[in-house]
Design a protein around this motif. Structure first.
Motif, PDB file in Angstrom:
ATOM      1  N   VAL A   1      -1.542   3.485   2.370  1.00  0.00           N
ATOM      2  CA  VAL A   1      -0.164   3.004   2.449  1.00  0.00           C
ATOM      3  C   VAL A   1       0.759   4.199   2.633  1.00  0.00           C
ATOM      4  O   VAL A   1       0.456   5.307   2.172  1.00  0.00           O
ATOM      5  CB  VAL A   1       0.201   2.200   1.182  1.00  0.00           C
ATOM      6  N   GLN A   2       1.858   3.980   3.303  1.00  0.00           N
ATOM      7  CA  GLN A   2       2.826   5.045   3.515  1.00  0.00           C
ATOM      8  C   GLN A   2       3.678   5.255   2.259  1.00  0.00           C
ATOM      9  O   GLN A   2       3.857   4.315   1.468  1.00  0.00           O
ATOM     10  CB  GLN A   2       3.734   4.717   4.694  1.00  0.00           C
ATOM     11  N   PRO A   3       4.214   6.449   2.077  1.00  0.00           N
ATOM     12  CA  PRO A   3       5.131   6.669   0.949  1.00  0.00           C
ATOM     13  C   PRO A   3       6.267   5.655   0.962  1.00  0.00           C
ATOM     14  O   PRO A   3       6.822   5.341   2.017  1.00  0.00           O
ATOM     15  CB  PRO A   3       5.638   8.092   1.191  1.00  0.00           C
ATOM     16  N   GLY A   4       6.586   5.155  -0.213  1.00  0.00           N
ATOM     17  CA  GLY A   4       7.599   4.117  -0.326  1.00  0.00           C
ATOM     18  C   GLY A   4       7.059   2.714  -0.217  1.00  0.00           C
ATOM     19  O   GLY A   4       7.788   1.741  -0.483  1.00  0.00           O
TER      20      GLY A   4
ATOM     21  N   SER B   1       7.198   1.547  -4.479  1.00  0.00           N
ATOM     22  CA  SER B   1       7.749   2.895  -4.285  1.00  0.00           C
ATOM     23  C   SER B   1       6.658   3.953  -4.438  1.00  0.00           C
ATOM     24  O   SER B   1       6.838   4.950  -5.139  1.00  0.00           O
ATOM     25  CB  SER B   1       8.876   3.147  -5.285  1.00  0.00           C
ATOM     26  N   LEU B   2       5.553   3.730  -3.777  1.00  0.00           N
ATOM     27  CA  LEU B   2       4.407   4.616  -3.936  1.00  0.00           C
ATOM     28  C   LEU B   2       4.701   6.010  -3.404  1.00  0.00           C
ATOM     29  O   LEU B   2       5.425   6.181  -2.402  1.00  0.00           O
ATOM     30  CB  LEU B   2       3.191   4.033  -3.229  1.00  0.00           C
TER      31      LEU B   2
ATOM     32  N   ASP C   1       0.526   9.414  -6.217  1.00  0.00           N
ATOM     33  CA  ASP C   1      -0.158   8.236  -6.743  1.00  0.00           C
ATOM     34  C   ASP C   1      -1.560   8.088  -6.156  1.00  0.00           C
ATOM     35  O   ASP C   1      -2.322   7.211  -6.566  1.00  0.00           O
ATOM     36  CB  ASP C   1       0.638   6.957  -6.442  1.00  0.00           C
ATOM     37  N   THR C   2      -1.884   8.921  -5.188  1.00  0.00           N
ATOM     38  CA  THR C   2      -3.202   8.869  -4.561  1.00  0.00           C
ATOM     39  C   THR C   2      -4.307   9.116  -5.571  1.00  0.00           C
ATOM     40  O   THR C   2      -4.200  10.009  -6.427  1.00  0.00           O
ATOM     41  CB  THR C   2      -3.287   9.914  -3.440  1.00  0.00           C
ATOM     42  N   GLY C   3      -5.369   8.323  -5.465  1.00  0.00           N
ATOM     43  CA  GLY C   3      -6.507   8.507  -6.350  1.00  0.00           C
ATOM     44  C   GLY C   3      -7.382   7.274  -6.379  1.00  0.00           C
ATOM     45  O   GLY C   3      -7.110   6.287  -5.699  1.00  0.00           O
ATOM     46  N   THR C   4      -8.414   7.356  -7.186  1.00  0.00           N
ATOM     47  CA  THR C   4      -9.265   6.207  -7.418  1.00  0.00           C
ATOM     48  C   THR C   4      -8.760   5.491  -8.665  1.00  0.00           C
ATOM     49  O   THR C   4      -8.602   6.119  -9.716  1.00  0.00           O
ATOM     50  CB  THR C   4     -10.727   6.626  -7.608  1.00  0.00           C
TER      51      THR C   4
ATOM     52  N   VAL D   1      -6.895   4.358  -3.573  1.00  0.00           N
ATOM     53  CA  VAL D   1      -5.521   4.210  -3.101  1.00  0.00           C
ATOM     54  C   VAL D   1      -5.098   5.558  -2.511  1.00  0.00           C
ATOM     55  O   VAL D   1      -5.176   6.578  -3.178  1.00  0.00           O
ATOM     56  CB  VAL D   1      -4.565   3.811  -4.235  1.00  0.00           C
ATOM     57  N   THR D   2      -4.680   5.532  -1.263  1.00  0.00           N
ATOM     58  CA  THR D   2      -4.215   6.742  -0.592  1.00  0.00           C
ATOM     59  C   THR D   2      -2.800   6.517  -0.095  1.00  0.00           C
ATOM     60  O   THR D   2      -2.547   5.558   0.648  1.00  0.00           O
ATOM     61  CB  THR D   2      -5.126   7.108   0.580  1.00  0.00           C
ATOM     62  N   VAL D   3      -1.898   7.389  -0.535  1.00  0.00           N
ATOM     63  CA  VAL D   3      -0.496   7.293  -0.120  1.00  0.00           C
ATOM     64  C   VAL D   3      -0.211   8.483   0.783  1.00  0.00           C
ATOM     65  O   VAL D   3      -0.181   9.636   0.332  1.00  0.00           O
ATOM     66  CB  VAL D   3       0.459   7.288  -1.319  1.00  0.00           C
ATOM     67  N   SER D   4      -0.022   8.203   2.047  1.00  0.00           N
ATOM     68  CA  SER D   4       0.135   9.278   3.017  1.00  0.00           C
ATOM     69  C   SER D   4       0.867   8.767   4.239  1.00  0.00           C
ATOM     70  O   SER D   4       0.700   7.616   4.647  1.00  0.00           O
ATOM     71  CB  SER D   4      -1.241   9.823   3.439  1.00  0.00           C
ATOM     72  N   ALA D   5       1.655   9.669   4.831  1.00  0.00           N
ATOM     73  CA  ALA D   5       2.349   9.330   6.069  1.00  0.00           C
ATOM     74  C   ALA D   5       1.400   9.516   7.257  1.00  0.00           C
ATOM     75  O   ALA D   5       1.716   9.140   8.372  1.00  0.00           O
ATOM     76  CB  ALA D   5       3.581  10.190   6.227  1.00  0.00           C
TER      77      ALA D   5
END
Length: 117
Positions: free
Chosen positions: A12-15, A83-84, A88-91, A113-117
């Protein structure tokens, strides 16, 4: 045999937002505490949120952004994440205290869960 199965992770993208689910199955007499933990790359596993008989508690970094809830009829706990942030990235691991004959701790297998643009 009691099992916890998580679902809902992803990229998911940031936010952005995600909803994690964790369902317990097996010969369950009762479930008391259910919780979500997170383990980032190279980090220890930390408590994200916990719910016990409707009372909730959150880790400081997620307060106001994450919400934990449970559906006792479905033996399921949810984690709504809004608002990720990249941190917040991790298992994410589901945890539950479950009574079969006595109360024991159970863990799910984890969902990424991976939060990245």
């Amino acid at each position: 045999q009691v099992r916890l199965v998580e679902s809902g992770g992803g990229l998911v993208q940031p936010g952005g937002s995600l909803r994690l689910s964790c369902t317990a199955s097996g010969s369950i007499s009762a479930m008391t505490t259910m919780a979500w933990f997170r383990q980032g790359p190279g980090k220890q596993r930390d408590l994200v949120a916990r719910i016990t008989y409707g009372r909730t508690m959150y880790g400081g970094s997620v307060k106001g952004r994450f919400t934990i809830s449970r559906d006792n009829a479905r033996n399921t706990v949810y984690l709504d994440m809004n608002s990720l942030k990249p941190e917040d990235t991790g298992t994410y691991y589901c945890f539950a205290n479950i009574v079969v004959t006595t109360s024991e701790a159970y863990w799910g297998q984890g969902t990424q869960v991976t939060v990245s643009a």
